[in-house]
Scaffold this active site. Structure first.
Site, PDB file in Angstrom:
ATOM      1  N   LYS A 289       0.938  -1.475  -0.094  1.00 55.31           N
ATOM      2  CA  LYS A 289      -0.158   0.316   0.453  1.00 55.31           C
ATOM      3  C   LYS A 289       0.845   1.313   0.214  1.00 55.31           C
ATOM      4  CE  LYS A 289      -4.439   0.818   2.772  1.00 55.31           C
ATOM      5  NZ  LYS A 289      -4.751   0.707   3.910  1.00 55.31           N
TER       6      LYS A 289
HETATM    7  C1  E4P Z   1      -8.698   1.404   3.367  1.00 55.51           C
HETATM    8  O1  E4P Z   1      -8.137   0.313   2.978  1.00 55.51           O
HETATM    9  C2  E4P Z   1      -8.580   2.198   4.481  1.00 55.51           C
HETATM   10  O2  E4P Z   1      -7.509   1.157   5.112  1.00 55.51           O
HETATM   11  C3  E4P Z   1      -8.989   2.448   5.154  1.00 55.51           C
HETATM   12  O3  E4P Z   1     -10.506   2.065   4.272  1.00 55.51           O
HETATM   13  C4  E4P Z   1      -9.005   4.067   5.740  1.00 55.51           C
HETATM   14  O4  E4P Z   1     -10.790   4.655   6.148  1.00 55.51           O
HETATM   15  P1  E4P Z   1     -11.210   5.157   7.529  1.00 55.51           P
HETATM   16  O5  E4P Z   1     -11.125   6.395   7.093  1.00 55.51           O
HETATM   17  O6  E4P Z   1     -12.478   4.111   8.534  1.00 55.51           O
HETATM   18  O7  E4P Z   1     -10.349   4.744   8.316  1.00 55.51           O
END
Ligand code: E4P
Length: 223
Positions: free
Chosen positions: A84
């Site tokens: 990522k």
């Molecule tokens: C995606 O890969 C992220 O880990 C995640 O969806 C972040 O979302 P949040 O806005 O709930 O932190």
């Protein structure tokens, strides 16, 4: 639309896999931190052993060289890792390098179609528009998912859309209708997806009606 779990919690991941509906996992530094001061590598390896599909594991460096080095290390932890990387200029550079090496990148923290276009051009395997965080600032996050899906399919590009930052079940519905390839959902949302009061009432009524007439006679022969 496939479902990933957006968590680093092993018990929740195991349950999602047991249900037979979760095929991947996305983590991020905040989600990992929620699990306490863990051994990042050991935790990711354990998650990867449980999950059949891609496990998104985020780099911590902010510069291209550091991201690439971290990615090279992370992909040795398991075969089903997607690295990522944030949608920054350094992130794009790193993604271009890694994609050419055949490493799967999930370009994260995507908040605009322009960022998604660049993610696709850099060779990212996945792009993650953050729906909930856009909603939080008064935009319509799902519109971005719609736009990215349209763009990728119009140009027949292989990058897959992971609808991320999902906050509730209505987001899941809209992501599916928009044609997102994947939605990554928190564990609580996954459980809400199956819950329906009419199902509970229906199951209770079927059981009561049967028991009234048949007693406790079941389907399997009595021992
Ligand atoms: C995606 O890969 C992220 O880990 C995640 O969806 C972040 O979302 P949040 O806005 O709930 O932190």
């Amino acid at each position: 639309m496939r479902l990933f779990l957006d968590t680093a919690n092993l018990a929740h991941i195991r349950h999602g896999i047991e249900l037979g509906v979760v095929t991947g996992v996305t983590t991020n530094p905040s989600l990992v931190s929620k699990e306490g001061k863990v051994d990042y590598k050991a935790l990711v390896k354990e998650i990867c052993a449980v999950v059949p599909g891609p496990v998104s594991t985020e780099v911590l460096s902010l510069e291209c060289d550091g991201m690439v080095d971290e990615a090279h290390e992370i992909v040795t932890w398991a075969e089903n890792i997607a690295v990522k990387i944030p949608a920054t200029t350094e992130g794009l550079k790193a993604t271009s390098v890694l994609a050419k090496e055949g490493i799967k990148v999930n370009m994260t923290l995507c908040f605009s179609l322009n960022q998604a276009i660049l993610a696709a051009q850099s060779g990212a395997a996945f792009v993650s528009p953050f729906v909930g965080r856009l909603d939080d600032i008064g935009e319509n996050g799902m519109d971005l998912v719609v736009d990215i899906v349209d763009y990728l399919s119009y140009y027949n590009l292989p990058t897959q859309v992971i609808a991320a930052s999902i906050r509730h079940t209505a987001h899941c519905l809209s992501a599916a209708k928009a044609g997102a390839h994947i939605a990554t959902v928190p564990y609580g949302v996954l459980l809400q997806m199956v819950a329906h009061p009419l199902t509970d009432i229906g199951v209770r009524r079927f059981t009561d009606d049967w028991n009234k007439v048949m007693g406790n006679a079941g389907i399997l022969p009595q021992q």
